[in-house]
Structure formats: structure tokens, C-alpha cells
Write a protein that holds these residues in place. Structure first.
Motif, PDB file in Angstrom:
ATOM      1  N   ASP A 185       0.819  -1.218   0.000  1.00 15.43           N
ATOM      2  CA  ASP A 185       0.000   0.000   0.000  1.00 15.43           C
ATOM      3  C   ASP A 185       0.850   1.264   0.000  1.00 15.43           C
ATOM      4  N   HIS A 186       2.176   1.108  -0.028  1.00 14.90           N
ATOM      5  CA  HIS A 186       3.077   2.252  -0.119  1.00 14.90           C
ATOM      6  C   HIS A 186       4.139   1.967  -1.172  1.00 14.90           C
ATOM      7  N   PRO A 187       4.461   2.939  -2.001  1.00  9.42           N
ATOM      8  CA  PRO A 187       5.464   2.724  -3.052  1.00  9.42           C
ATOM      9  C   PRO A 187       6.821   2.342  -2.469  1.00  9.42           C
ATOM     10  N   LEU A 188       7.440   1.340  -3.068  1.00 12.50           N
ATOM     11  CA  LEU A 188       8.823   0.919  -2.793  1.00 12.50           C
ATOM     12  C   LEU A 188       9.016   0.193  -1.455  1.00 12.50           C
ATOM     13  N   VAL A 189       7.995   0.157  -0.590  1.00 14.73           N
ATOM     14  CA  VAL A 189       8.185  -0.493   0.706  1.00 14.73           C
ATOM     15  C   VAL A 189       8.434  -1.987   0.543  1.00 14.73           C
ATOM     16  N   ARG A 190       7.660  -2.626  -0.325  1.00 15.39           N
ATOM     17  CA  ARG A 190       7.849  -4.063  -0.545  1.00 15.39           C
ATOM     18  C   ARG A 190       9.225  -4.329  -1.126  1.00 15.39           C
ATOM     19  N   GLU A 191       9.657  -3.492  -2.074  1.00 22.99           N
ATOM     20  CA  GLU A 191      10.963  -3.677  -2.698  1.00 22.99           C
ATOM     21  C   GLU A 191      12.086  -3.464  -1.681  1.00 22.99           C
ATOM     22  N   ALA A 192      11.901  -2.514  -0.762  1.00 16.91           N
ATOM     23  CA  ALA A 192      12.916  -2.278   0.273  1.00 16.91           C
ATOM     24  C   ALA A 192      13.080  -3.498   1.170  1.00 16.91           C
ATOM     25  N   ALA A 193      11.972  -4.185   1.436  1.00 18.12           N
ATOM     26  CA  ALA A 193      12.042  -5.376   2.294  1.00 18.12           C
ATOM     27  C   ALA A 193      12.837  -6.495   1.640  1.00 18.12           C
ATOM     28  N   TYR A 194      12.802  -6.557   0.293  1.00 22.52           N
ATOM     29  CA  TYR A 194      13.521  -7.627  -0.400  1.00 22.52           C
ATOM     30  C   TYR A 194      15.012  -7.631  -0.071  1.00 22.52           C
ATOM     31  N   THR A 195      15.572  -6.490   0.230  1.00 18.14           N
ATOM     32  CA  THR A 195      17.017  -6.419   0.485  1.00 18.14           C
ATOM     33  C   THR A 195      17.420  -7.181   1.741  1.00 18.14           C
ATOM     34  N   TYR A 196      16.446  -7.460   2.611  1.00 16.42           N
ATOM     35  CA  TYR A 196      16.747  -8.174   3.845  1.00 16.42           C
ATOM     36  C   TYR A 196      16.471  -9.677   3.742  1.00 16.42           C
ATOM     37  N   TYR A 197      15.722 -10.093   2.722  1.00 20.61           N
ATOM     38  CA  TYR A 197      15.237 -11.464   2.682  1.00 20.61           C
ATOM     39  C   TYR A 197      16.323 -12.499   2.411  1.00 20.61           C
ATOM     40  N   SER A 198      17.261 -12.193   1.540  1.00 18.21           N
ATOM     41  CA  SER A 198      18.237 -13.219   1.148  1.00 18.21           C
ATOM     42  C   SER A 198      19.043 -13.702   2.340  1.00 18.21           C
ATOM     43  N   GLU A 199      19.446 -12.795   3.211  1.00 20.02           N
ATOM     44  CA  GLU A 199      20.210 -13.198   4.401  1.00 20.02           C
ATOM     45  C   GLU A 199      19.376 -14.090   5.308  1.00 20.02           C
ATOM     46  N   LEU A 200      18.103 -13.762   5.450  1.00 18.81           N
ATOM     47  CA  LEU A 200      17.218 -14.576   6.284  1.00 18.81           C
ATOM     48  C   LEU A 200      17.019 -15.963   5.679  1.00 18.81           C
ATOM     49  N   LEU A 201      16.771 -16.005   4.384  1.00 15.06           N
ATOM     50  CA  LEU A 201      16.549 -17.290   3.708  1.00 15.06           C
ATOM     51  C   LEU A 201      17.803 -18.155   3.748  1.00 15.06           C
ATOM     52  N   ASP A 202      18.964 -17.537   3.563  1.00 16.29           N
ATOM     53  CA  ASP A 202      20.220 -18.292   3.626  1.00 16.29           C
ATOM     54  C   ASP A 202      20.442 -18.906   5.005  1.00 16.29           C
ATOM     55  N   ALA A 203      19.919 -18.242   6.033  1.00 19.11           N
ATOM     56  CA  ALA A 203      20.073 -18.751   7.400  1.00 19.11           C
ATOM     57  C   ALA A 203      19.038 -19.832   7.730  1.00 19.11           C
ATOM     58  N   GLY A 204      18.032 -20.009   6.841  1.00 19.49           N
ATOM     59  CA  GLY A 204      17.020 -21.030   7.075  1.00 19.49           C
ATOM     60  C   GLY A 204      15.711 -20.497   7.616  1.00 19.49           C
ATOM     61  N   CYS A 205      15.548 -19.157   7.643  1.00 19.12           N
ATOM     62  CA  CYS A 205      14.274 -18.580   8.065  1.00 19.12           C
ATOM     63  C   CYS A 205      13.229 -18.795   6.973  1.00 19.12           C
ATOM     64  N   LEU A 206      11.972 -18.812   7.354  1.00 16.44           N
ATOM     65  CA  LEU A 206      10.866 -18.975   6.410  1.00 16.44           C
ATOM     66  C   LEU A 206      10.147 -17.638   6.235  1.00 16.44           C
ATOM     67  N   ILE A 207       9.871 -17.277   4.987  1.00 15.35           N
ATOM     68  CA  ILE A 207       9.151 -16.045   4.695  1.00 15.35           C
ATOM     69  C   ILE A 207       7.927 -16.391   3.852  1.00 15.35           C
ATOM     70  N   TYR A 208       6.757 -16.036   4.357  1.00 11.68           N
ATOM     71  CA  TYR A 208       5.510 -16.293   3.640  1.00 11.68           C
ATOM     72  C   TYR A 208       4.883 -14.967   3.227  1.00 11.68           C
ATOM     73  N   ARG A 209       4.315 -14.940   2.013  1.00  9.33           N
ATOM     74  CA  ARG A 209       3.616 -13.754   1.536  1.00  9.33           C
ATOM     75  C   ARG A 209       2.118 -14.043   1.487  1.00  9.33           C
ATOM     76  N   PHE A 210       1.334 -13.125   1.994  1.00 12.68           N
ATOM     77  CA  PHE A 210      -0.125 -13.266   2.083  1.00 12.68           C
ATOM     78  C   PHE A 210      -0.754 -12.757   0.790  1.00 12.68           C
ATOM     79  N   TYR A 211      -1.531 -13.627   0.110  1.00 13.36           N
ATOM     80  CA  TYR A 211      -2.091 -13.304  -1.197  1.00 13.36           C
ATOM     81  C   TYR A 211      -3.575 -12.945  -1.144  1.00 13.36           C
ATOM     82  N   GLN A 212      -4.270 -13.292  -0.065  1.00 13.30           N
ATOM     83  CA  GLN A 212      -5.731 -13.155  -0.032  1.00 13.30           C
ATOM     84  C   GLN A 212      -6.165 -11.766   0.441  1.00 13.30           C
TER      85      GLN A 212
END
Length: 261
Positions: A185-212
Motif C-alpha cells: 500500500d506504499h510505493p517501494l516499501v515491498r521492494e525495500a524489504a527484499y534487500t533483507y530477505y536473502s540473508e534470512l533465507l540463507d540462514a534457514g528462516c521462512l518467509i511467507y507472503r499473504f495473497y488473499q
């Protein structure tokens, strides 16, 4: 009480109608000099409603059409809100009154809105912040986790310390799950979050996105007994700028219900 910056879309006829009906309407955090830009950014992000001094509501819901699912862009609005009775209601009303007095210079309420309250049956603490200490609180809670950490947030923009704390927890065997929206609901906020995801995923964290629909839940859940639900997002605006309020609940049965939702 309306946050000035967040309420600019309210039309003057609507305000006039409320005032003519006897509703007291006040705007919080109006920009002022000498720190005009800072005050433009500082928001009262608290969502508090108290009925007759006996029933309190707190959580993520604002008052707007999108929260009723009436904006096709977002669809259904997923959120958490608490309905409270007992001693915690007085804490909410005290905070509301303090915000009113700080912004208007007066907070005269009739004695009947402060009724005697019965003790509740769930251990909890209402925790208000004003641009400080929230990061420290989250770090302390994350450090206590032994089995799992669940973060629900519409905006994931952590500090370096919080990001490292989550990676460390996962490396120590704690399951880390983060739930975020697919839509933004805000420009670029979702894209800004992507910069943190790879480190979390590499460590074995789970990230789920809500589609409904749009996911606006604000919650931090630790193990099987501790939950934080309130107004604060897991982002740096909530940590260092906004006025927020959370409810910390230490109760296994309640936490089980939160996981079930």
C-alpha cells in the motif's frame, strides 16, 4: 484524536458534521517550527478506542473503507485487533488522555469514565513508545526465544541489530517465520524489504507472503506463551519515529489462539 498527517483526506464537511453533533475532534502532531520536517514525519500511529471506561480496543485497525474490504486494489484486509476488559482498559484510557492533553493542553473527562474495574485473568502489559526503546524491547524478546519466533508485519524494514538477532536465533536452532503481504500500500516499501530477505533465507528462516488481500497484522510471537499485538510495524518508522502502543501477553492459551489464526 486524529493524526494530522494521516487524516488529510478527511473532508471539511465530514468534520463539520461531527462537530455540529457535539463530537470533539482534535488533530495530533501538527507540523510546527523549528523542526517542521521532523514533525511532518512523526506520526501518532496508536489506534485506541475506549467505551464507557470499561471496554477497550487496540490493534492494527484504522477507520477507513479499505479496512472493510471496499477497495478493490487490496481486497480483504487481514488484521488483528484486541477487545479488552478489566484493568488494562484504564491504561488505554490513561494513554489516550495523555495524548489529548499533550496536544490540546486540556484533558477534562467526567469522573464516570473512570469506573472501578475488575481484575482480568490474562497476564499482560500495555507498552507505549514514542520513537525509542521499541527496538530494545524486541531484541530482548527475540533473545529469549527457545523454539520459535513468528513475526507478522505489513512492512519488514528492520534495524541491523534486529536482522542479526533473527539470523542468530535461527542458527541457534530457533524456527523463524515471517509473514508479510504480497500487495503493497506504499510505493517501494515491498521492494525495500527484499534487500533483507536473502540473508534470512540463507540462514534457514521462512518467509511467507499473504495473497488473499492486504496483510496488515502487527504481531511478534515467541515460543508457546508470549505474544505482542498492537500498532507497531516491524520497521524503522515504528522503532524510531512513530508513537505506538503494544500489548504484551504472557499466556499459553491466548498464544495458542493467536497461532491458530
Amino acid at each position: 484524536l486524529l493524526d494530522w498527517s494521516g487524516s488529510q483526506k478527511i473532508k471539511k464537511p465530514a468534520l463539520k458534521t461531527m462537530k455540529n453533533a457535539g463530537v470533539q475532534v482534535h488533530f495530533l502532531n501538527k507540523p510546527r517550527f523549528p523542526f517542521f520536517f521532523f514533525h511532518m514525519q512523526k506520526r501518532n500511529h496508536r489506534k485506541i478506542a475506549v467505551i464507557d471506561g470499561k471496554i477497550g480496543y487496540i490493534g492494527g485497525f484504522n477507520i477507513g473503507e479499505e479496512y472493510l474490504g471496499k477497495k478493490a486494489k487490496f481486497g480483504n484486509w487481514e488484521d488483528y485487533h484486541l477487545r479488552m476488559k478489566g484493568e488494562g482498559v484504564r491504561d488505554l484510557q490513561t494513554l489516550f488522555t495523555a495524548d489529548l492533553k499533550r496536544n490540546t493542553g486540556s484533558a477534562e473527562l467526567t469522573p464516570d469514565v473512570w469506573p472501578e474495574l475488575q481484575q482480568g485473568n490474562i497476564s499482560h502489559k500495555i507498552y507505549a513508545t514514542d520513537g525509542y526503546s521499541l527496538e530494545k524491547t524486541y531484541l530482548a524478546n527475540i533473545a529469549q526465544a527457545k523454539e520459535r519466533i513468528t513475526i507478522c508485519t505489513p512492512y519488514y524494514i528492520p534495524t541491523k541489530s534486529l536482522q542479526q538477532a533473527l539470523v542468530k536465533a535461527r542458527k541457534n536452532g530457533v524456527a523463524v517465520t515471517i509473514i508479510v503481504p504480497m500487495k503493497s500500500d506504499h510505493p517501494l516499501v515491498r521492494e525495500a524489504a527484499y534487500t533483507y530477505y536473502s540473508e534470512l533465507l540463507d540462514a534457514g528462516c521462512l518467509i511467507y507472503r499473504f495473497y488473499q488481500g492486504f496483510y496488515h497484522v502487527k504481531a511478534l510471537i515467541i515460543d508457546d506463551h508470549f505474544s505482542i499485538i498492537g500498532t507497531a510495524n516491524f520497521d524503522q518508522r515504528s522503532f524510531f519515529l512513530n508513537e505506538e502502543v503494544n500489548v504484551e501477553i504472557d499466556d499459553k492459551a491466548f498464544t495458542k489462539e493467536v497461532y491458530a489464526t
